[in-house]
Design a protein around this motif. Sequence first.
Motif, PDB file in Angstrom:
ATOM      1  N   LYS A  94       0.817  -1.221   0.000  1.00  0.00           N
ATOM      2  CA  LYS A  94       0.000   0.000   0.000  1.00  0.00           C
ATOM      3  C   LYS A  94       0.855   1.279   0.000  1.00  0.00           C
ATOM      4  N   VAL A  95       1.949   1.232  -0.733  1.00  0.00           N
ATOM      5  CA  VAL A  95       2.787   2.409  -0.938  1.00  0.00           C
ATOM      6  C   VAL A  95       2.318   3.123  -2.204  1.00  0.00           C
ATOM      7  N   ASP A  96       2.013   4.401  -2.103  1.00  0.00           N
ATOM      8  CA  ASP A  96       1.613   5.172  -3.284  1.00  0.00           C
ATOM      9  C   ASP A  96       2.843   5.474  -4.141  1.00  0.00           C
ATOM     10  N   VAL A  97       2.688   5.373  -5.440  1.00  0.00           N
ATOM     11  CA  VAL A  97       3.730   5.751  -6.386  1.00  0.00           C
ATOM     12  C   VAL A  97       3.310   7.044  -7.067  1.00  0.00           C
ATOM     13  N   ILE A  98       4.159   8.054  -7.011  1.00  0.00           N
ATOM     14  CA  ILE A  98       3.902   9.340  -7.653  1.00  0.00           C
ATOM     15  C   ILE A  98       4.896   9.480  -8.798  1.00  0.00           C
ATOM     16  N   TRP A  99       4.403   9.771 -10.005  1.00  0.00           N
ATOM     17  CA  TRP A  99       5.260   9.734 -11.188  1.00  0.00           C
ATOM     18  C   TRP A  99       5.656  11.134 -11.627  1.00  0.00           C
ATOM     19  N   GLY A 100       6.950  11.392 -11.644  1.00  0.00           N
ATOM     20  CA  GLY A 100       7.440  12.689 -12.083  1.00  0.00           C
ATOM     21  C   GLY A 100       8.746  13.036 -11.394  1.00  0.00           C
ATOM     22  N   GLU A 101       9.127  14.293 -11.491  1.00  0.00           N
ATOM     23  CA  GLU A 101      10.394  14.772 -10.952  1.00  0.00           C
ATOM     24  C   GLU A 101      10.120  15.671  -9.756  1.00  0.00           C
ATOM     25  N   ALA A 102      10.740  15.307  -8.618  1.00  0.00           N
ATOM     26  CA  ALA A 102      10.401  15.964  -7.359  1.00  0.00           C
ATOM     27  C   ALA A 102      11.370  17.077  -6.996  1.00  0.00           C
ATOM     28  N   THR A 103      10.829  18.123  -6.390  1.00  0.00           N
ATOM     29  CA  THR A 103      11.616  19.213  -5.820  1.00  0.00           C
ATOM     30  C   THR A 103      11.084  19.500  -4.419  1.00  0.00           C
ATOM     31  N   ILE A 104      11.994  19.583  -3.453  1.00  0.00           N
ATOM     32  CA  ILE A 104      11.593  19.900  -2.084  1.00  0.00           C
ATOM     33  C   ILE A 104      11.400  21.410  -1.979  1.00  0.00           C
ATOM     34  N   GLU A 105      10.194  21.809  -1.643  1.00  0.00           N
ATOM     35  CA  GLU A 105       9.893  23.231  -1.523  1.00  0.00           C
ATOM     36  C   GLU A 105      10.078  23.730  -0.094  1.00  0.00           C
ATOM     37  N   ALA A 106       9.849  22.851   0.885  1.00  0.00           N
ATOM     38  CA  ALA A 106       9.991  23.252   2.286  1.00  0.00           C
ATOM     39  C   ALA A 106      10.161  22.011   3.145  1.00  0.00           C
ATOM     40  N   ALA A 107      10.935  22.155   4.213  1.00  0.00           N
ATOM     41  CA  ALA A 107      11.094  21.077   5.185  1.00  0.00           C
ATOM     42  C   ALA A 107      10.038  21.221   6.266  1.00  0.00           C
ATOM     43  N   ALA A 126      34.212   4.629 -17.669  1.00  0.00           N
ATOM     44  CA  ALA A 126      33.784   3.998 -16.413  1.00  0.00           C
ATOM     45  C   ALA A 126      34.634   4.546 -15.274  1.00  0.00           C
ATOM     46  N   VAL A 127      34.580   5.854 -15.102  1.00  0.00           N
ATOM     47  CA  VAL A 127      35.445   6.532 -14.143  1.00  0.00           C
ATOM     48  C   VAL A 127      34.667   6.983 -12.911  1.00  0.00           C
ATOM     49  N   GLY A 128      33.686   6.200 -12.541  1.00  0.00           N
ATOM     50  CA  GLY A 128      32.941   6.493 -11.329  1.00  0.00           C
ATOM     51  C   GLY A 128      31.614   7.169 -11.587  1.00  0.00           C
ATOM     52  N   VAL A 129      30.942   7.502 -10.491  1.00  0.00           N
ATOM     53  CA  VAL A 129      29.617   8.113 -10.572  1.00  0.00           C
ATOM     54  C   VAL A 129      29.557   9.330  -9.665  1.00  0.00           C
ATOM     55  N   VAL A 130      28.545  10.169  -9.895  1.00  0.00           N
ATOM     56  CA  VAL A 130      28.314  11.355  -9.066  1.00  0.00           C
ATOM     57  C   VAL A 130      26.860  11.344  -8.603  1.00  0.00           C
ATOM     58  N   GLY A 131      26.632  11.834  -7.401  1.00  0.00           N
ATOM     59  CA  GLY A 131      25.291  11.833  -6.840  1.00  0.00           C
ATOM     60  C   GLY A 131      24.342  12.745  -7.585  1.00  0.00           C
ATOM     61  N   ASN A 132      23.079  12.333  -7.642  1.00  0.00           N
ATOM     62  CA  ASN A 132      22.027  13.135  -8.274  1.00  0.00           C
ATOM     63  C   ASN A 132      21.429  14.078  -7.231  1.00  0.00           C
ATOM     64  N   THR A 133      22.052  15.229  -7.065  1.00  0.00           N
ATOM     65  CA  THR A 133      21.580  16.205  -6.075  1.00  0.00           C
ATOM     66  C   THR A 133      20.954  17.446  -6.711  1.00  0.00           C
ATOM     67  N   GLU A 134      21.141  17.613  -8.004  1.00  0.00           N
ATOM     68  CA  GLU A 134      20.669  18.827  -8.675  1.00  0.00           C
ATOM     69  C   GLU A 134      19.143  18.824  -8.803  1.00  0.00           C
ATOM     70  N   GLY A 135      18.574  20.017  -8.718  1.00  0.00           N
ATOM     71  CA  GLY A 135      17.149  20.180  -8.987  1.00  0.00           C
ATOM     72  C   GLY A 135      16.225  19.673  -7.903  1.00  0.00           C
TER      73      GLY A 135
END
Length: 479
Positions: free
Chosen positions: A106-119, A283-292
């Motif tokens: 019973k976990v809802d799935v929301i489809w799209g790209e998320a941005t945190i507007e407020a904590a 194949a020189v590693g990865v970077v975190g997806n923190t943008e946006g």
Amino acid sequence: MADTYDILIIGAGPGGYVAAIRAAQLGFKTAVVDREHLGGICLNWGCIPTKALLRSAEIYHYMQHASDYGLSAEKVGFDVGAIVKRSRGVSTRLNGGVGMLLKKNKVDVIWGEATIEAAAKGNTPGRVTVKDTSRAPAPKGALAAGSYAAKHIIVATGARPRAIPGIEPDKNQVWTYYEAMVPQTMPKSLLVMGSGAIGIEFASFYRTMGAEVTVIELLPQILPVEDAEIAGLARKRFEKQGIKILTGAKVTKVDKAADAVTATVETADGKTQQLTAEKLISAVGVVGNTEGLGLDTVGVTLDRGIVVTDGLGRTNVPGIYAIGDVAGPPMLAHKAEHEGVLCVETIKGLPTHAMDKAKIPGCTYCQPQIASVGLTEAKAKDLGFAVKVGRFPFAGNGKAIALGEPDGLVKTIFDAKTGQLLGAHMVGAEVTELIQGYVVAMNLETTEEDLMHTVFPHPTLSEMMHESVLDAYGKVIHT
């Protein structure tokens, strides 16, 4: 605004969907947001589909060497399209499985790209805006883009391939793992830039399928995080298979022609050479997806592109958490999953403690396989331990001989004073399955005496684990 969730998770990769399921089990009203695929990179473009490719390569290798087993196989060949189709099918099946698990819990799935507007502040929940990015069709039953509220927001957005300036992937001649997993034709030659797990796995796959492969590594050792002895043995096996390896070397320039790519490579002594191949895998590693994500807006602390947490997923901003690759190394799916559980249980108020990253196993699924946990021999000595080191070769094991896999080594490292198992390192057939025995032992604080008095089944590859322990204390039987 929609009803408030207790926990909203951004990213449905291994960390995100596991955290969501555990949250639901604990009674939280839970949602998970994703913009592209359930299961994340690991399931769709990483761990799982690469193992399917490597399995095809393994079977092809055995067919080519059927006579070694008293068998015959004629006109052995392959269909690259069928190999890729099988790999993608495996991912599709498991992707659907994640959707079913989320629905079941019973976990809802929301489809799209998320941005945190407020904590969240006091009794006021945080806010997340989800935009419709249309990267992929939404799963059945997924909620639409919009504004959502949550008391707790967990960032689990994973990572992406690192791009070197001037050598950016172009999806044509310079590949990342995305393109390397779905070749339309099998290249006759290939350059691999980077010899970590991703680079070595693709080097192994393409070499087994017949490509001429050259691996270029900046550091003096391939598989840089592995024990030097194990990495050295692996290198010998790779070179015996025909993989060319350059260490202490870096690609400084890439020139592209219509049907080839030429890399200018500079070695540690300052000399340069040019290598030409049909394709180059970066194949020189990865970077975190923190943008946006709006992390800067709400004041979440980052360090070199990674979200800083306290080891239990909590950031410096109350109500916002981070797990998995975006929260730093080791960037492994199983680490992300466990972090997700720890994070949610911490929110619930259950007794938790930060994981010991030294006890997280690492596996590379090339041929031969490599697996490890804990300290390397060099690191143990650097930390001041007096060590006892045990080794046992595959050539001394009956099951390995029967399998036709006599090349490999199991290595164990103990604290000479206490008998504590500090590290275990392996190279050879099926070691990615064996390593968990040592992981359990380390987590239970098992001593050398416990391991020496454990009865291992015969005939198995696991007997080498026992013999390696015995060897560390001068009691080895079969060498």
